[in-house]
Design an enzyme around this catalytic site. Sequence first.
Site, PDB file in Angstrom:
ATOM      1  N   ASP A  91       5.555 -40.823 -72.992  1.00  0.00           N
ATOM      2  CA  ASP A  91       6.102 -41.722 -71.973  1.00  0.00           C
ATOM      3  C   ASP A  91       5.497 -43.108 -72.217  1.00  0.00           C
ATOM      4  O   ASP A  91       4.314 -43.330 -71.942  1.00  0.00           O
ATOM      5  CB  ASP A  91       5.741 -41.241 -70.561  1.00  0.00           C
ATOM      6  CG  ASP A  91       6.436 -39.932 -70.170  1.00  0.00           C
ATOM      7  OD1 ASP A  91       6.854 -39.179 -71.076  1.00  0.00           O
ATOM      8  OD2 ASP A  91       6.525 -39.659 -68.959  1.00  0.00           O
TER       9      ASP A  91
ATOM     10  N   LYS B 122      14.098 -39.690 -65.540  1.00  0.00           N
ATOM     11  CA  LYS B 122      12.887 -39.193 -64.881  1.00  0.00           C
ATOM     12  C   LYS B 122      12.453 -40.142 -63.763  1.00  0.00           C
ATOM     13  O   LYS B 122      11.965 -41.233 -64.035  1.00  0.00           O
ATOM     14  CB  LYS B 122      11.758 -39.038 -65.910  1.00  0.00           C
ATOM     15  CG  LYS B 122      10.415 -38.593 -65.302  1.00  0.00           C
ATOM     16  CD  LYS B 122       9.362 -38.398 -66.391  1.00  0.00           C
ATOM     17  CE  LYS B 122       7.979 -38.134 -65.808  1.00  0.00           C
ATOM     18  NZ  LYS B 122       6.950 -37.923 -66.872  1.00  0.00           N
TER      19      LYS B 122
ATOM     20  N   LYS C 147      12.804 -43.699 -67.497  1.00  0.00           N
ATOM     21  CA  LYS C 147      11.924 -43.258 -66.405  1.00  0.00           C
ATOM     22  C   LYS C 147      11.677 -44.433 -65.472  1.00  0.00           C
ATOM     23  O   LYS C 147      11.501 -45.566 -65.930  1.00  0.00           O
ATOM     24  CB  LYS C 147      10.618 -42.736 -67.019  1.00  0.00           C
ATOM     25  CG  LYS C 147       9.513 -42.370 -66.028  1.00  0.00           C
ATOM     26  CD  LYS C 147       8.288 -41.822 -66.780  1.00  0.00           C
ATOM     27  CE  LYS C 147       7.083 -41.674 -65.856  1.00  0.00           C
ATOM     28  NZ  LYS C 147       5.882 -41.171 -66.567  1.00  0.00           N
TER      29      LYS C 147
END
Length: 258
Positions: free
Chosen positions: A102, A199, A165
Site C-alpha cells: 500500500d 479499499k 485506497k
Amino acid sequence: MSDLKAAALRALKLMDLTTLNDDDTDAKVIALCHDAKTPVGNTAAICIYPRFIPIAKKTLREQGTPEVRIATVTNFPYGNDDIEIAVAETKAAVAYGADEVDVVFPYRALMAGDEKVGFELVKQCKEACGDILLKVIIETGELKEEALIKKASQICIEAGADFIKTSTGKVPVNATPEYARMMLEVIRDMGVAEKVGFKPAGGVRTAEDAAAYLAMADDILGSEWADNMHYRFGASSLLTNLLNTLEVTDQVADPAAY
C-alpha cells in the site's frame, strides 16, 4: 442469517486487519496474526510495517493460515514526491516478502498542480512490485474536492495500480461514503472493474458501516464484484464489532482505533 450478519461475515473476509502504530512490536504483530484467524473465517490480509513481515509470515504459517496475505506500506504516511525513495521502499517491502504493498500517492504534489510525479511514482512502484498487488492511497480527506479525488484515482489506475485506497488513517478525515462513491464511480467509468479494486480505510468501525460500503459497491459495480481481489477494508477495531455482530465472543481483537 440476518442481512447484517451476512454483511458482517462478508466484510470480515475482506478485511486488511491493520496495525500501523509507532509503538508496534513483534508481540503486537503476533497478536494481530492470531486475531486474523477467527472461528468464522480468516481476514483477507494483515497490514503491518515492513520490518514485521518476517515474524508475521512465521506466525501465520505456524498457526495454519499461510493464505492470509501480508500487506505493508511504503511512502507512508506523508506521500512525499520523491520517486526514488518510494521505489526503494517498495523494492525493500517486496524483498521482505510482502504479498501486497500500500503506497501513498504524492497527493500534495497533485494539489499543487503536478500530475506527472504521481503517475511516475505509481508506475515505477508497480514495476517494482511485479505480480505483487499494489494499492495506492490517495488521501481523500486531504484532497477533499471531487475533481481532485477523481483525478488522483484516474492517474493511479492509468499508472497501473491494482487498487485505489482512500486513506492512511493518519489524517483527521479518512474514508467516508461520499469519497468511496467518487472512487467507485471512477473504476466504473474507466471500465476497469475487472482489474482494479477499492479499499476504504480509517473510519469503518461497525458492521453497519461495512454493510453500507458494500451495498454501495454492489450498487455501482454489481453484486458479484466486491470479492477479496477487488475489495478490502483497512481497519482494526472493525473486527471486534463484526465478531460481536456474528455473536462470536471467544475472540476479541485489539480495539485500538484505526
